[in-house]
Design a protein around this motif. Structure first.
Motif, PDB file in Angstrom:
ATOM      1  N   SER A   1       0.346   1.188   5.319  1.00 23.39           N
ATOM      2  CA  SER A   1       0.885   0.240   6.275  1.00 23.39           C
ATOM      3  C   SER A   1       2.197  -0.711   5.599  1.00 23.39           C
TER       4      SER A   1
ATOM      5  N   ARG B   1      -5.500  -0.881   7.814  1.00 22.63           N
ATOM      6  CA  ARG B   1      -6.295  -1.739   8.815  1.00 22.63           C
ATOM      7  C   ARG B   1      -5.347  -2.147   9.948  1.00 22.63           C
TER       8      ARG B   1
ATOM      9  N   TYR C   1      -8.176  -8.385 -10.922  1.00 25.32           N
ATOM     10  CA  TYR C   1      -7.433  -7.268 -10.516  1.00 25.32           C
ATOM     11  C   TYR C   1      -7.389  -6.063 -11.531  1.00 25.32           C
TER      12      TYR C   1
ATOM     13  N   SER D   1       7.179  -4.142  -3.094  1.00 25.02           N
ATOM     14  CA  SER D   1       5.827  -3.873  -1.950  1.00 25.02           C
ATOM     15  C   SER D   1       5.451  -5.204  -1.282  1.00 25.02           C
TER      16      SER D   1
END
Ligand code: NAP
Length: 274
Positions: free
Chosen positions: A25, A48, A164, A199
């Protein structure tokens, strides 16, 4: 070979192949969806936020490609299973599973909670495990491929970056095992380690929620366009490469980390909190 014949080959690279992309998405996953479709694949775009996926699938369908939008939360194995089943029901096969969905939890250990680390691992590590485990029986049938999207942080961990980086070190270890384990099934695994790519990831908070008005701390000139990254990823996957490192700075960092770990540590110590 002429430019146009090269382009034709690239356009048909994935003809009649079925590709499922998690985290489609936004960002790299969205770019990969477009690139795989343009190169001939039927693409299942999953994440999602179904509204975004439907808009993407409609756009691709209008351009004459085959696309299916499916809601999927990779932290839930049953959600991934339902998605893969819908792909099999629709197209009868799965050739490539792209385990791309991810986000970043930032902050020092002293301030983060164990739940923050858990949340990071639920998506970035267990999300990958669910995606790959559910896909494996189908990939065996097609002698297919899997992509694991890691990070340059699979090699280096900065201050305020432990959650991360730990998750990315973990999927790098997973990929290394699968290179051997899955070779016997004829299934290739490509670990993709990007540096900075355009992004939304740096606008997503520690809870995994996108904040439109958040500031991206990475300067534009340092970021690779997602579409360019996607071209390199599909090419590496097609060639069944074990690893693809994206961006020039990413390649330099991984080179230094591998060959000059002490120097890399001293350079990273100077890096500001990100
Ligand atoms: P992005 O633009 O924020 O996209 C992340 C995608 O992951 C979104 O589609 C999001 O969709 C999905 N996602 C997050 N949690 C999910 C969940 N629980 N279930 C299903 N989908 C989920 O970030 P990106 O940069 O493209 O990130 C893609 C991958 O590249 C990540 O693994 C990231 O760690 C890696 N990476 C990115 C960079 C970079 O500079 N961009 C660098 C190194 C590595 P929904 O919110 O709709 O679910």
């Amino acid at each position: 070979m002429s430019q146009s014949s090269k382009q034709t080959i690239s356009q048909g690279l994935w003809q009649d192949k079925v590709v499922l992309i998690t985290g489609a998405s936004a960002g790299i996953g969205e770019a990969l969806s477009r690139t795989f479709a343009q190169q001939g694949a039927k693409v299942a775009v999953t994440a999602r936020r179904l509204d975004r996926l439907e808009a993407l699938a409609n756009e691709l369908t209008e351009q004459g490609y085959e696309a299916l939008a499916l809601a999927c939360d990779v932290t839930q194995r049953t959600s991934v299973e339902a998605c893969v089943q819908k792909v099999i029901d629709q197209w009868g096969r799965l050739d490539v599973m792209v385990a791309n969905a991810g986000f970043g939890v930032a902050g020092p250990l002293a301030r983060l909670t164990a739940e923050d680390y858990q949340r990071q691992f639920d998506t970035n590590v267990f999300g990958v495990i669910h995606s790959l485990k559910v896909a494996l029986p189908h990939l065996k049938e097609t002698q297919g491929r899997a992509i694991i999207v890691g990070s340059v942080n699979a090699y280096v961990s900065l201050a305020h970056n432990s959650a991360y980086a730990m998750s990315k070190f973990a999927v790098r270890a997973l990929a290394q095992s699968l290179w051997i384990e899955w070779a016997r099934y004829g299934v290739a695994v490509t670990l993709v380690n990007p540096g900075f790519v355009e992004s939304e990831i740096r606008k997503v908070n520690n809870q995994g929620v996108y904040k439109e008005d958040a500031k991206d701390f990475v300067p534009q000139w340092l970021m690779m366009p997602a579409q360019k990254a996607a071209q390199q990823i599909t090419k590496g996957c097609f060639k069944r490469k074990r690893e693809v490192i994206i961006t020039g700075h990413g390649k330099v960092i991984v080179f230094l980390a591998r060959l000059f770990p002490k120097l890399t540590f001293h350079l990273l110590k100077r890096a500001k909190k990100t």
